[in-house]
Scaffold this active site. Structure first.
Site, PDB file in Angstrom:
ATOM      1  N   PRO A  87       0.843  -1.201   0.000  1.00 15.95           N
ATOM      2  CA  PRO A  87       0.000   0.000   0.000  1.00 15.95           C
ATOM      3  C   PRO A  87       0.878   1.251   0.000  1.00 15.95           C
ATOM      4  O   PRO A  87       1.708   1.429   0.879  1.00 15.95           O
ATOM      5  CB  PRO A  87      -0.795  -0.116   1.301  1.00 15.95           C
ATOM      6  CG  PRO A  87      -0.712  -1.559   1.674  1.00 15.95           C
ATOM      7  CD  PRO A  87       0.602  -2.045   1.177  1.00 15.95           C
ATOM      8  N   CYS A  88       0.717   2.091  -0.988  1.00 16.58           N
ATOM      9  CA  CYS A  88       1.564   3.282  -1.105  1.00 16.58           C
ATOM     10  C   CYS A  88       0.724   4.540  -1.116  1.00 16.58           C
ATOM     11  O   CYS A  88       0.956   5.426  -1.933  1.00 16.58           O
ATOM     12  CB  CYS A  88       2.435   3.187  -2.354  1.00 16.58           C
ATOM     13  SG  CYS A  88       3.855   2.095  -2.167  1.00 16.58           S
ATOM     14  N   GLN A  89      -0.264   4.622  -0.222  1.00 17.10           N
ATOM     15  CA  GLN A  89      -1.017   5.871  -0.133  1.00 17.10           C
ATOM     16  C   GLN A  89      -0.079   7.042   0.142  1.00 17.10           C
ATOM     17  O   GLN A  89      -0.340   8.167  -0.241  1.00 17.10           O
ATOM     18  CB  GLN A  89      -2.081   5.794   0.971  1.00 17.10           C
ATOM     19  CG  GLN A  89      -3.201   4.827   0.656  1.00 17.10           C
ATOM     20  CD  GLN A  89      -2.951   3.463   1.270  1.00 17.10           C
ATOM     21  OE1 GLN A  89      -1.800   3.052   1.416  1.00 17.10           O
ATOM     22  NE2 GLN A  89      -3.999   2.756   1.605  1.00 17.10           N
TER      23      GLN A  89
END
Length: 533
Positions: free
Chosen positions: A129-131
Site C-alpha cells: 500500500p503506497c497511499q
C-alpha cells in the site's frame, strides 16, 4: 501441465490471484499457493475463494452454492462437509499484517517457504500500500521531514516487500500501485525512480551488500510499452489504462513486471489493445432494482411517490424547460415507472444474458446473482439521481454541477466554492455511469456513498450494487464477497480487475514457459532478518 507457484501479498479479496489462477494453457498454469491479507473481511472472501479453487473447474460442490445463495448453510457447515479442501484453503489464505513485528516476519517467511517448496521459478504478486506516494498522500507529506516519512507504516511495508524479494528471489514479480506514484516527489527527488532502483537490486536497497542475497538483480519492464533498453522507459510507460486493454472501466494503475536477471527478458509480447465492453454490456442483464429510502420508513409506495414527486418537480424547473428532449425523457419515466420492484439481496434468481465476456462471468450452476442489493438513498437525492440519469441518456455525458438546476444543488458547504472555481472534484459529485461507455474507476470510496456511481437507468433511480461494481471490476459471478455491504464495496474497489490480471498472467506464462532459468533457491541469511524494518 507445469504448475508455477504463486504467492499474493496485500491480496485484498484476491483479484490478482484470481486472474492468474484462471489462466491455463496446454503446458503451463499457475498454482496460487499463498495469499496474505490483513483486513478480516477481505481475508474471509479470500479464504472462501481459496476453498472454491480446491475443486476442479466446474466441479465445486452444490453446498458451496447453497452457502453463497444464503439457503440456510453456514460457512462452518460448508467447511465441515469438505474438511480436506477446507484445510488446504486455510493453509493458503492467511490473515496477517505483513512486517508488523518480528513474529509476523518469521511467519511470513514460513508461509512463503512452504508455498514455493524450494522452486527457483515462482511468481510474487501484489504491491505494498503506497497511499503515502499517491496524489493525495503526496500533498499530505510534502512538508514532512524524510525521517518522519520513512517511519510511516506504509513505507515499512514497502521495505518488507523488498526484504521478501531479496530473500526468496521470485523468477517474476508483478507489482501494482497507484498512478500518482509516477509523478510523486520527495525532497525534489522522483519517488518512482528511487523505487525502480530499489526493485532492480532489492538486497542493495536493504543494505545487504555482504549477504548471500547481494547478487540478486531484476529487470523492471512494462507490460504495455516495449523499448530496446528498459532503462529508457519513462514512468508513464508503466501506467496501464484498463479500458484500452478490454476492461469495462477507465482505470489507470502502475503495474510493474520484474524479471529476475538470469531469465532473458527479451522478447516477450506486450498486452494487446482491444475494444472495451461498455457498462451496458456487463451490467445491463442484471435484475432491475429500486433503491431503498433512508431517514424515513421504506416501502414500494413511498419510493414511487418520492420518485414521481421528484420527476414532476424537475419538470417545473426553469433550467430544465430549456431542454425539450430532457423534459420528454422525464415524462417517459413518469409514464413507465414500475411499481413493486425488489431492492435485491444476498442472492437474486435470474439468468445472465451478457452481451460481452459471458464465458468469463457466468456460472450456469449459480442460477442467479450474488451481492446484488440496492443501498438506501435520501428522498432528496432521488430527484438528483433521476435528473443525472436522464441527462446522461439524452446528452451522452454526465452533468457537472454547473448543469444542475439550482433547486437540485446539494445542501453542502462546498457547492458555492465549486461553482465559483468551476473545477475540482465536487463539481462532478453526482455522476451517472453511461450505458454505452466504460465506467469510471471503481474505487473503495463508493463504500461511503454512491453519488459517483449512479445507474444509467432512471427507472431504477439508484447507485450501483456490489455485484454491478464487481462486474465492472470483472469478478466472475460466482465470486462471493463476505462482510456487510460497506465492507463488500471496499473490497471490490481496492481490487485489481481479475480479467486484467489474467492478461498479465499470459505475459508471465510466455516468459516462464519459453525461457530457461538458472535461478537458485532462496538464500537463508541472518543478515536478512537483522535488516528487516
Amino acid at each position: 501441465m507445469r504448475q508455477i507457484p504463486v504467492v499474493d501479498l496485500f491480496a485484498g479479496p484476491g483479484g490478482l490471484s484470481e486472474g492468474f489462477h484462471a489462466y491455463s494453457a496446454a503446458d503451463l498454469g499457475f498454482s496460487v499457493r499463498a495469499s496474505i491479507e490483513k483486513e478480516e473481511y477481505a481475508y474471509n472472501t479470500l479464504l472462501l475463494r481459496s476453498f472454491f479453487r480446491e475443486f476442479p473447474r466446474g466441479a465445486a460442490p452444490e453446498a458451496y452454492y447453497e452457502y453463497v445463495s444464503g439457503l440456510g448453510m453456514s460457512r462452518d457447515e460448508l467447511f465441515a462437509r469438505f474438511p480436506e479442501q477446507a484445510a488446504r484453503a486455510t493453509q493458503k489464505a492467511h490473515l496477517l499484517e505483513l512486517g508488523a513485528s518480528t513474529e509476523a516476519r518469521a511467519l511470513t517467511d514460513q508461509i512463503v517457504e512452504r508455498a514455493i517448496g524450494g522452486a527457483a521459478d515462482w511468481v510474487l504478486l501484489g504491491g505494498p500500500p503506497c497511499q503515502a506516494y499517491s496524489v493525495a498522500g503526496r500533498a499530505r507529506h510534502a512538508k514532512v521531514e524524510r525521517a518522519v516519512f520513512e517511519a510511516d507504516q506504509r513505507h515499512l511495508l514497502y521495505r518488507e516487500y523488498l526484504r521478501i524479494l531479496a530473500r526468496f528471489r521470485p523468477a517474476v514479480f508483478v507489482m501494482e500501485n497507484v498512478k500518482g506514484l509516477a509523478t510523486a516527489k520527495l525532497g525534489g527527488e522522483s519517488v518512482f525512480r528511487r523505487i525502480l532502483e530499489d526493485l532492480e537490486a532489492p538486497a542493495r536497497a536493504m543494505d545487504l551488500t555482504e549477504s548471500a542475497a547481494s547478487d540478486i538483480r531484476y529487470h523492471i519492464c512494462s507490460f504495455v510499452v516495449r523499448r530496446p533498453d528498459a532503462r529508457l522507459l519513462r514512468a508513464q510507460d508503466f501506467v496501464i489504462e484498463a479500458d484500452r486493454y478490454g476492461m469495462p472501466q477507465k482505470r489507470e494503475r502502475i503495474i510493474l513486471l520484474g524479471i529476475r536477471a538470469d531469465i532473458a527478458a527479451e522478447p516477450f509480447s506486450a498486452l494487446e489493445p482491444e475494444k472495451p465492453p461498455t457498462v451496458g454490456d456487463v451490467i445491463g442483464d442484471l435484475p432491475p432494482l429500486r433503491s431503498r429510502l433512508s431517514r424515513e420508513p421504506d416501502s414500494p409506495e413511498a419510493w414511487n411517490r418520492h420518485v414521481l414527486q421528484g420527476a414532476e418537480s424537475v419538470l417545473t424547473m426553469e433550467q430544465v424547460r430549456t431542454w425539450p428532449k430532457l423534459r420528454e425523457h422525464l415524462e417517459k419515466v413518469i409514464r413507465e415507472l414500475p411499481f413493486g420492484r425488489p431492492t435485491g439481496g444476498r442472492f437474486m434468481q435470474g439468468e445472465p444474458r451478457l452481451r460481452r465476456l459471458g464465458e468469463w462471468y457466468a456460472d450456469p450452476r449459480l442460477r442467479g446473482f450474488l451481492n446484488h442489493e440496492a443501498r438506501s438513498h435520501m428522498p432528496s437525492d432521488l430527484a438528483r439521481y433521476l435528473f443525472v440519469s436522464c441527462f446522461g441518456a439524452v446528452f451522452g455525458q454526465s452533468p457537472s454541477l454547473h448543469d444542475f438546476p439550482p433547486e437540485l444543488y446539494p445542501d453542502h458547504q462546498n457547492v458555492g466554492e465549486a461553482l465559483k472555481k468551476g473545477s475540482g472534484g465536487f463539481v462532478d459529485r453526482f455522476k451517472v455511469q453511461l450505458r454505452d461507455q466504460p465506467a469510471s474507476t471503481i474505487v473503495s470510496h463508493m463504500a461511503k456513498d454512491g453519488h459517483y456511481y449512479i445507474h444509467f437507468d432512471p427507472l431504477q433511480c439508484r447507485s450501483l450494487t456490489v455485484r454491478e461494481a464487481a462486474r465492472l471490476q470483472t469478478f466472475p459471478d460466482n465470486y462471493f464477497f463476505e462482510g456487510n455491504r460497506t465492507e463488500q464495496y471496499t473490497q471490490v474497489g481496492n481490487a485489481v480487475p481479475p480479467l486484467l490480471a489474467n492478461k498479465l498472467a499470459r505475459v508471465v506464462a510466455e516468459l516462464l514457459g519459453t525461457k530457461a532459468s538458472a535461478g537458485t533457491q532462496p538464500a537463508e541469511t541472518a543478515k536478512l532478518d537483522a535488516a528487516a524494518p
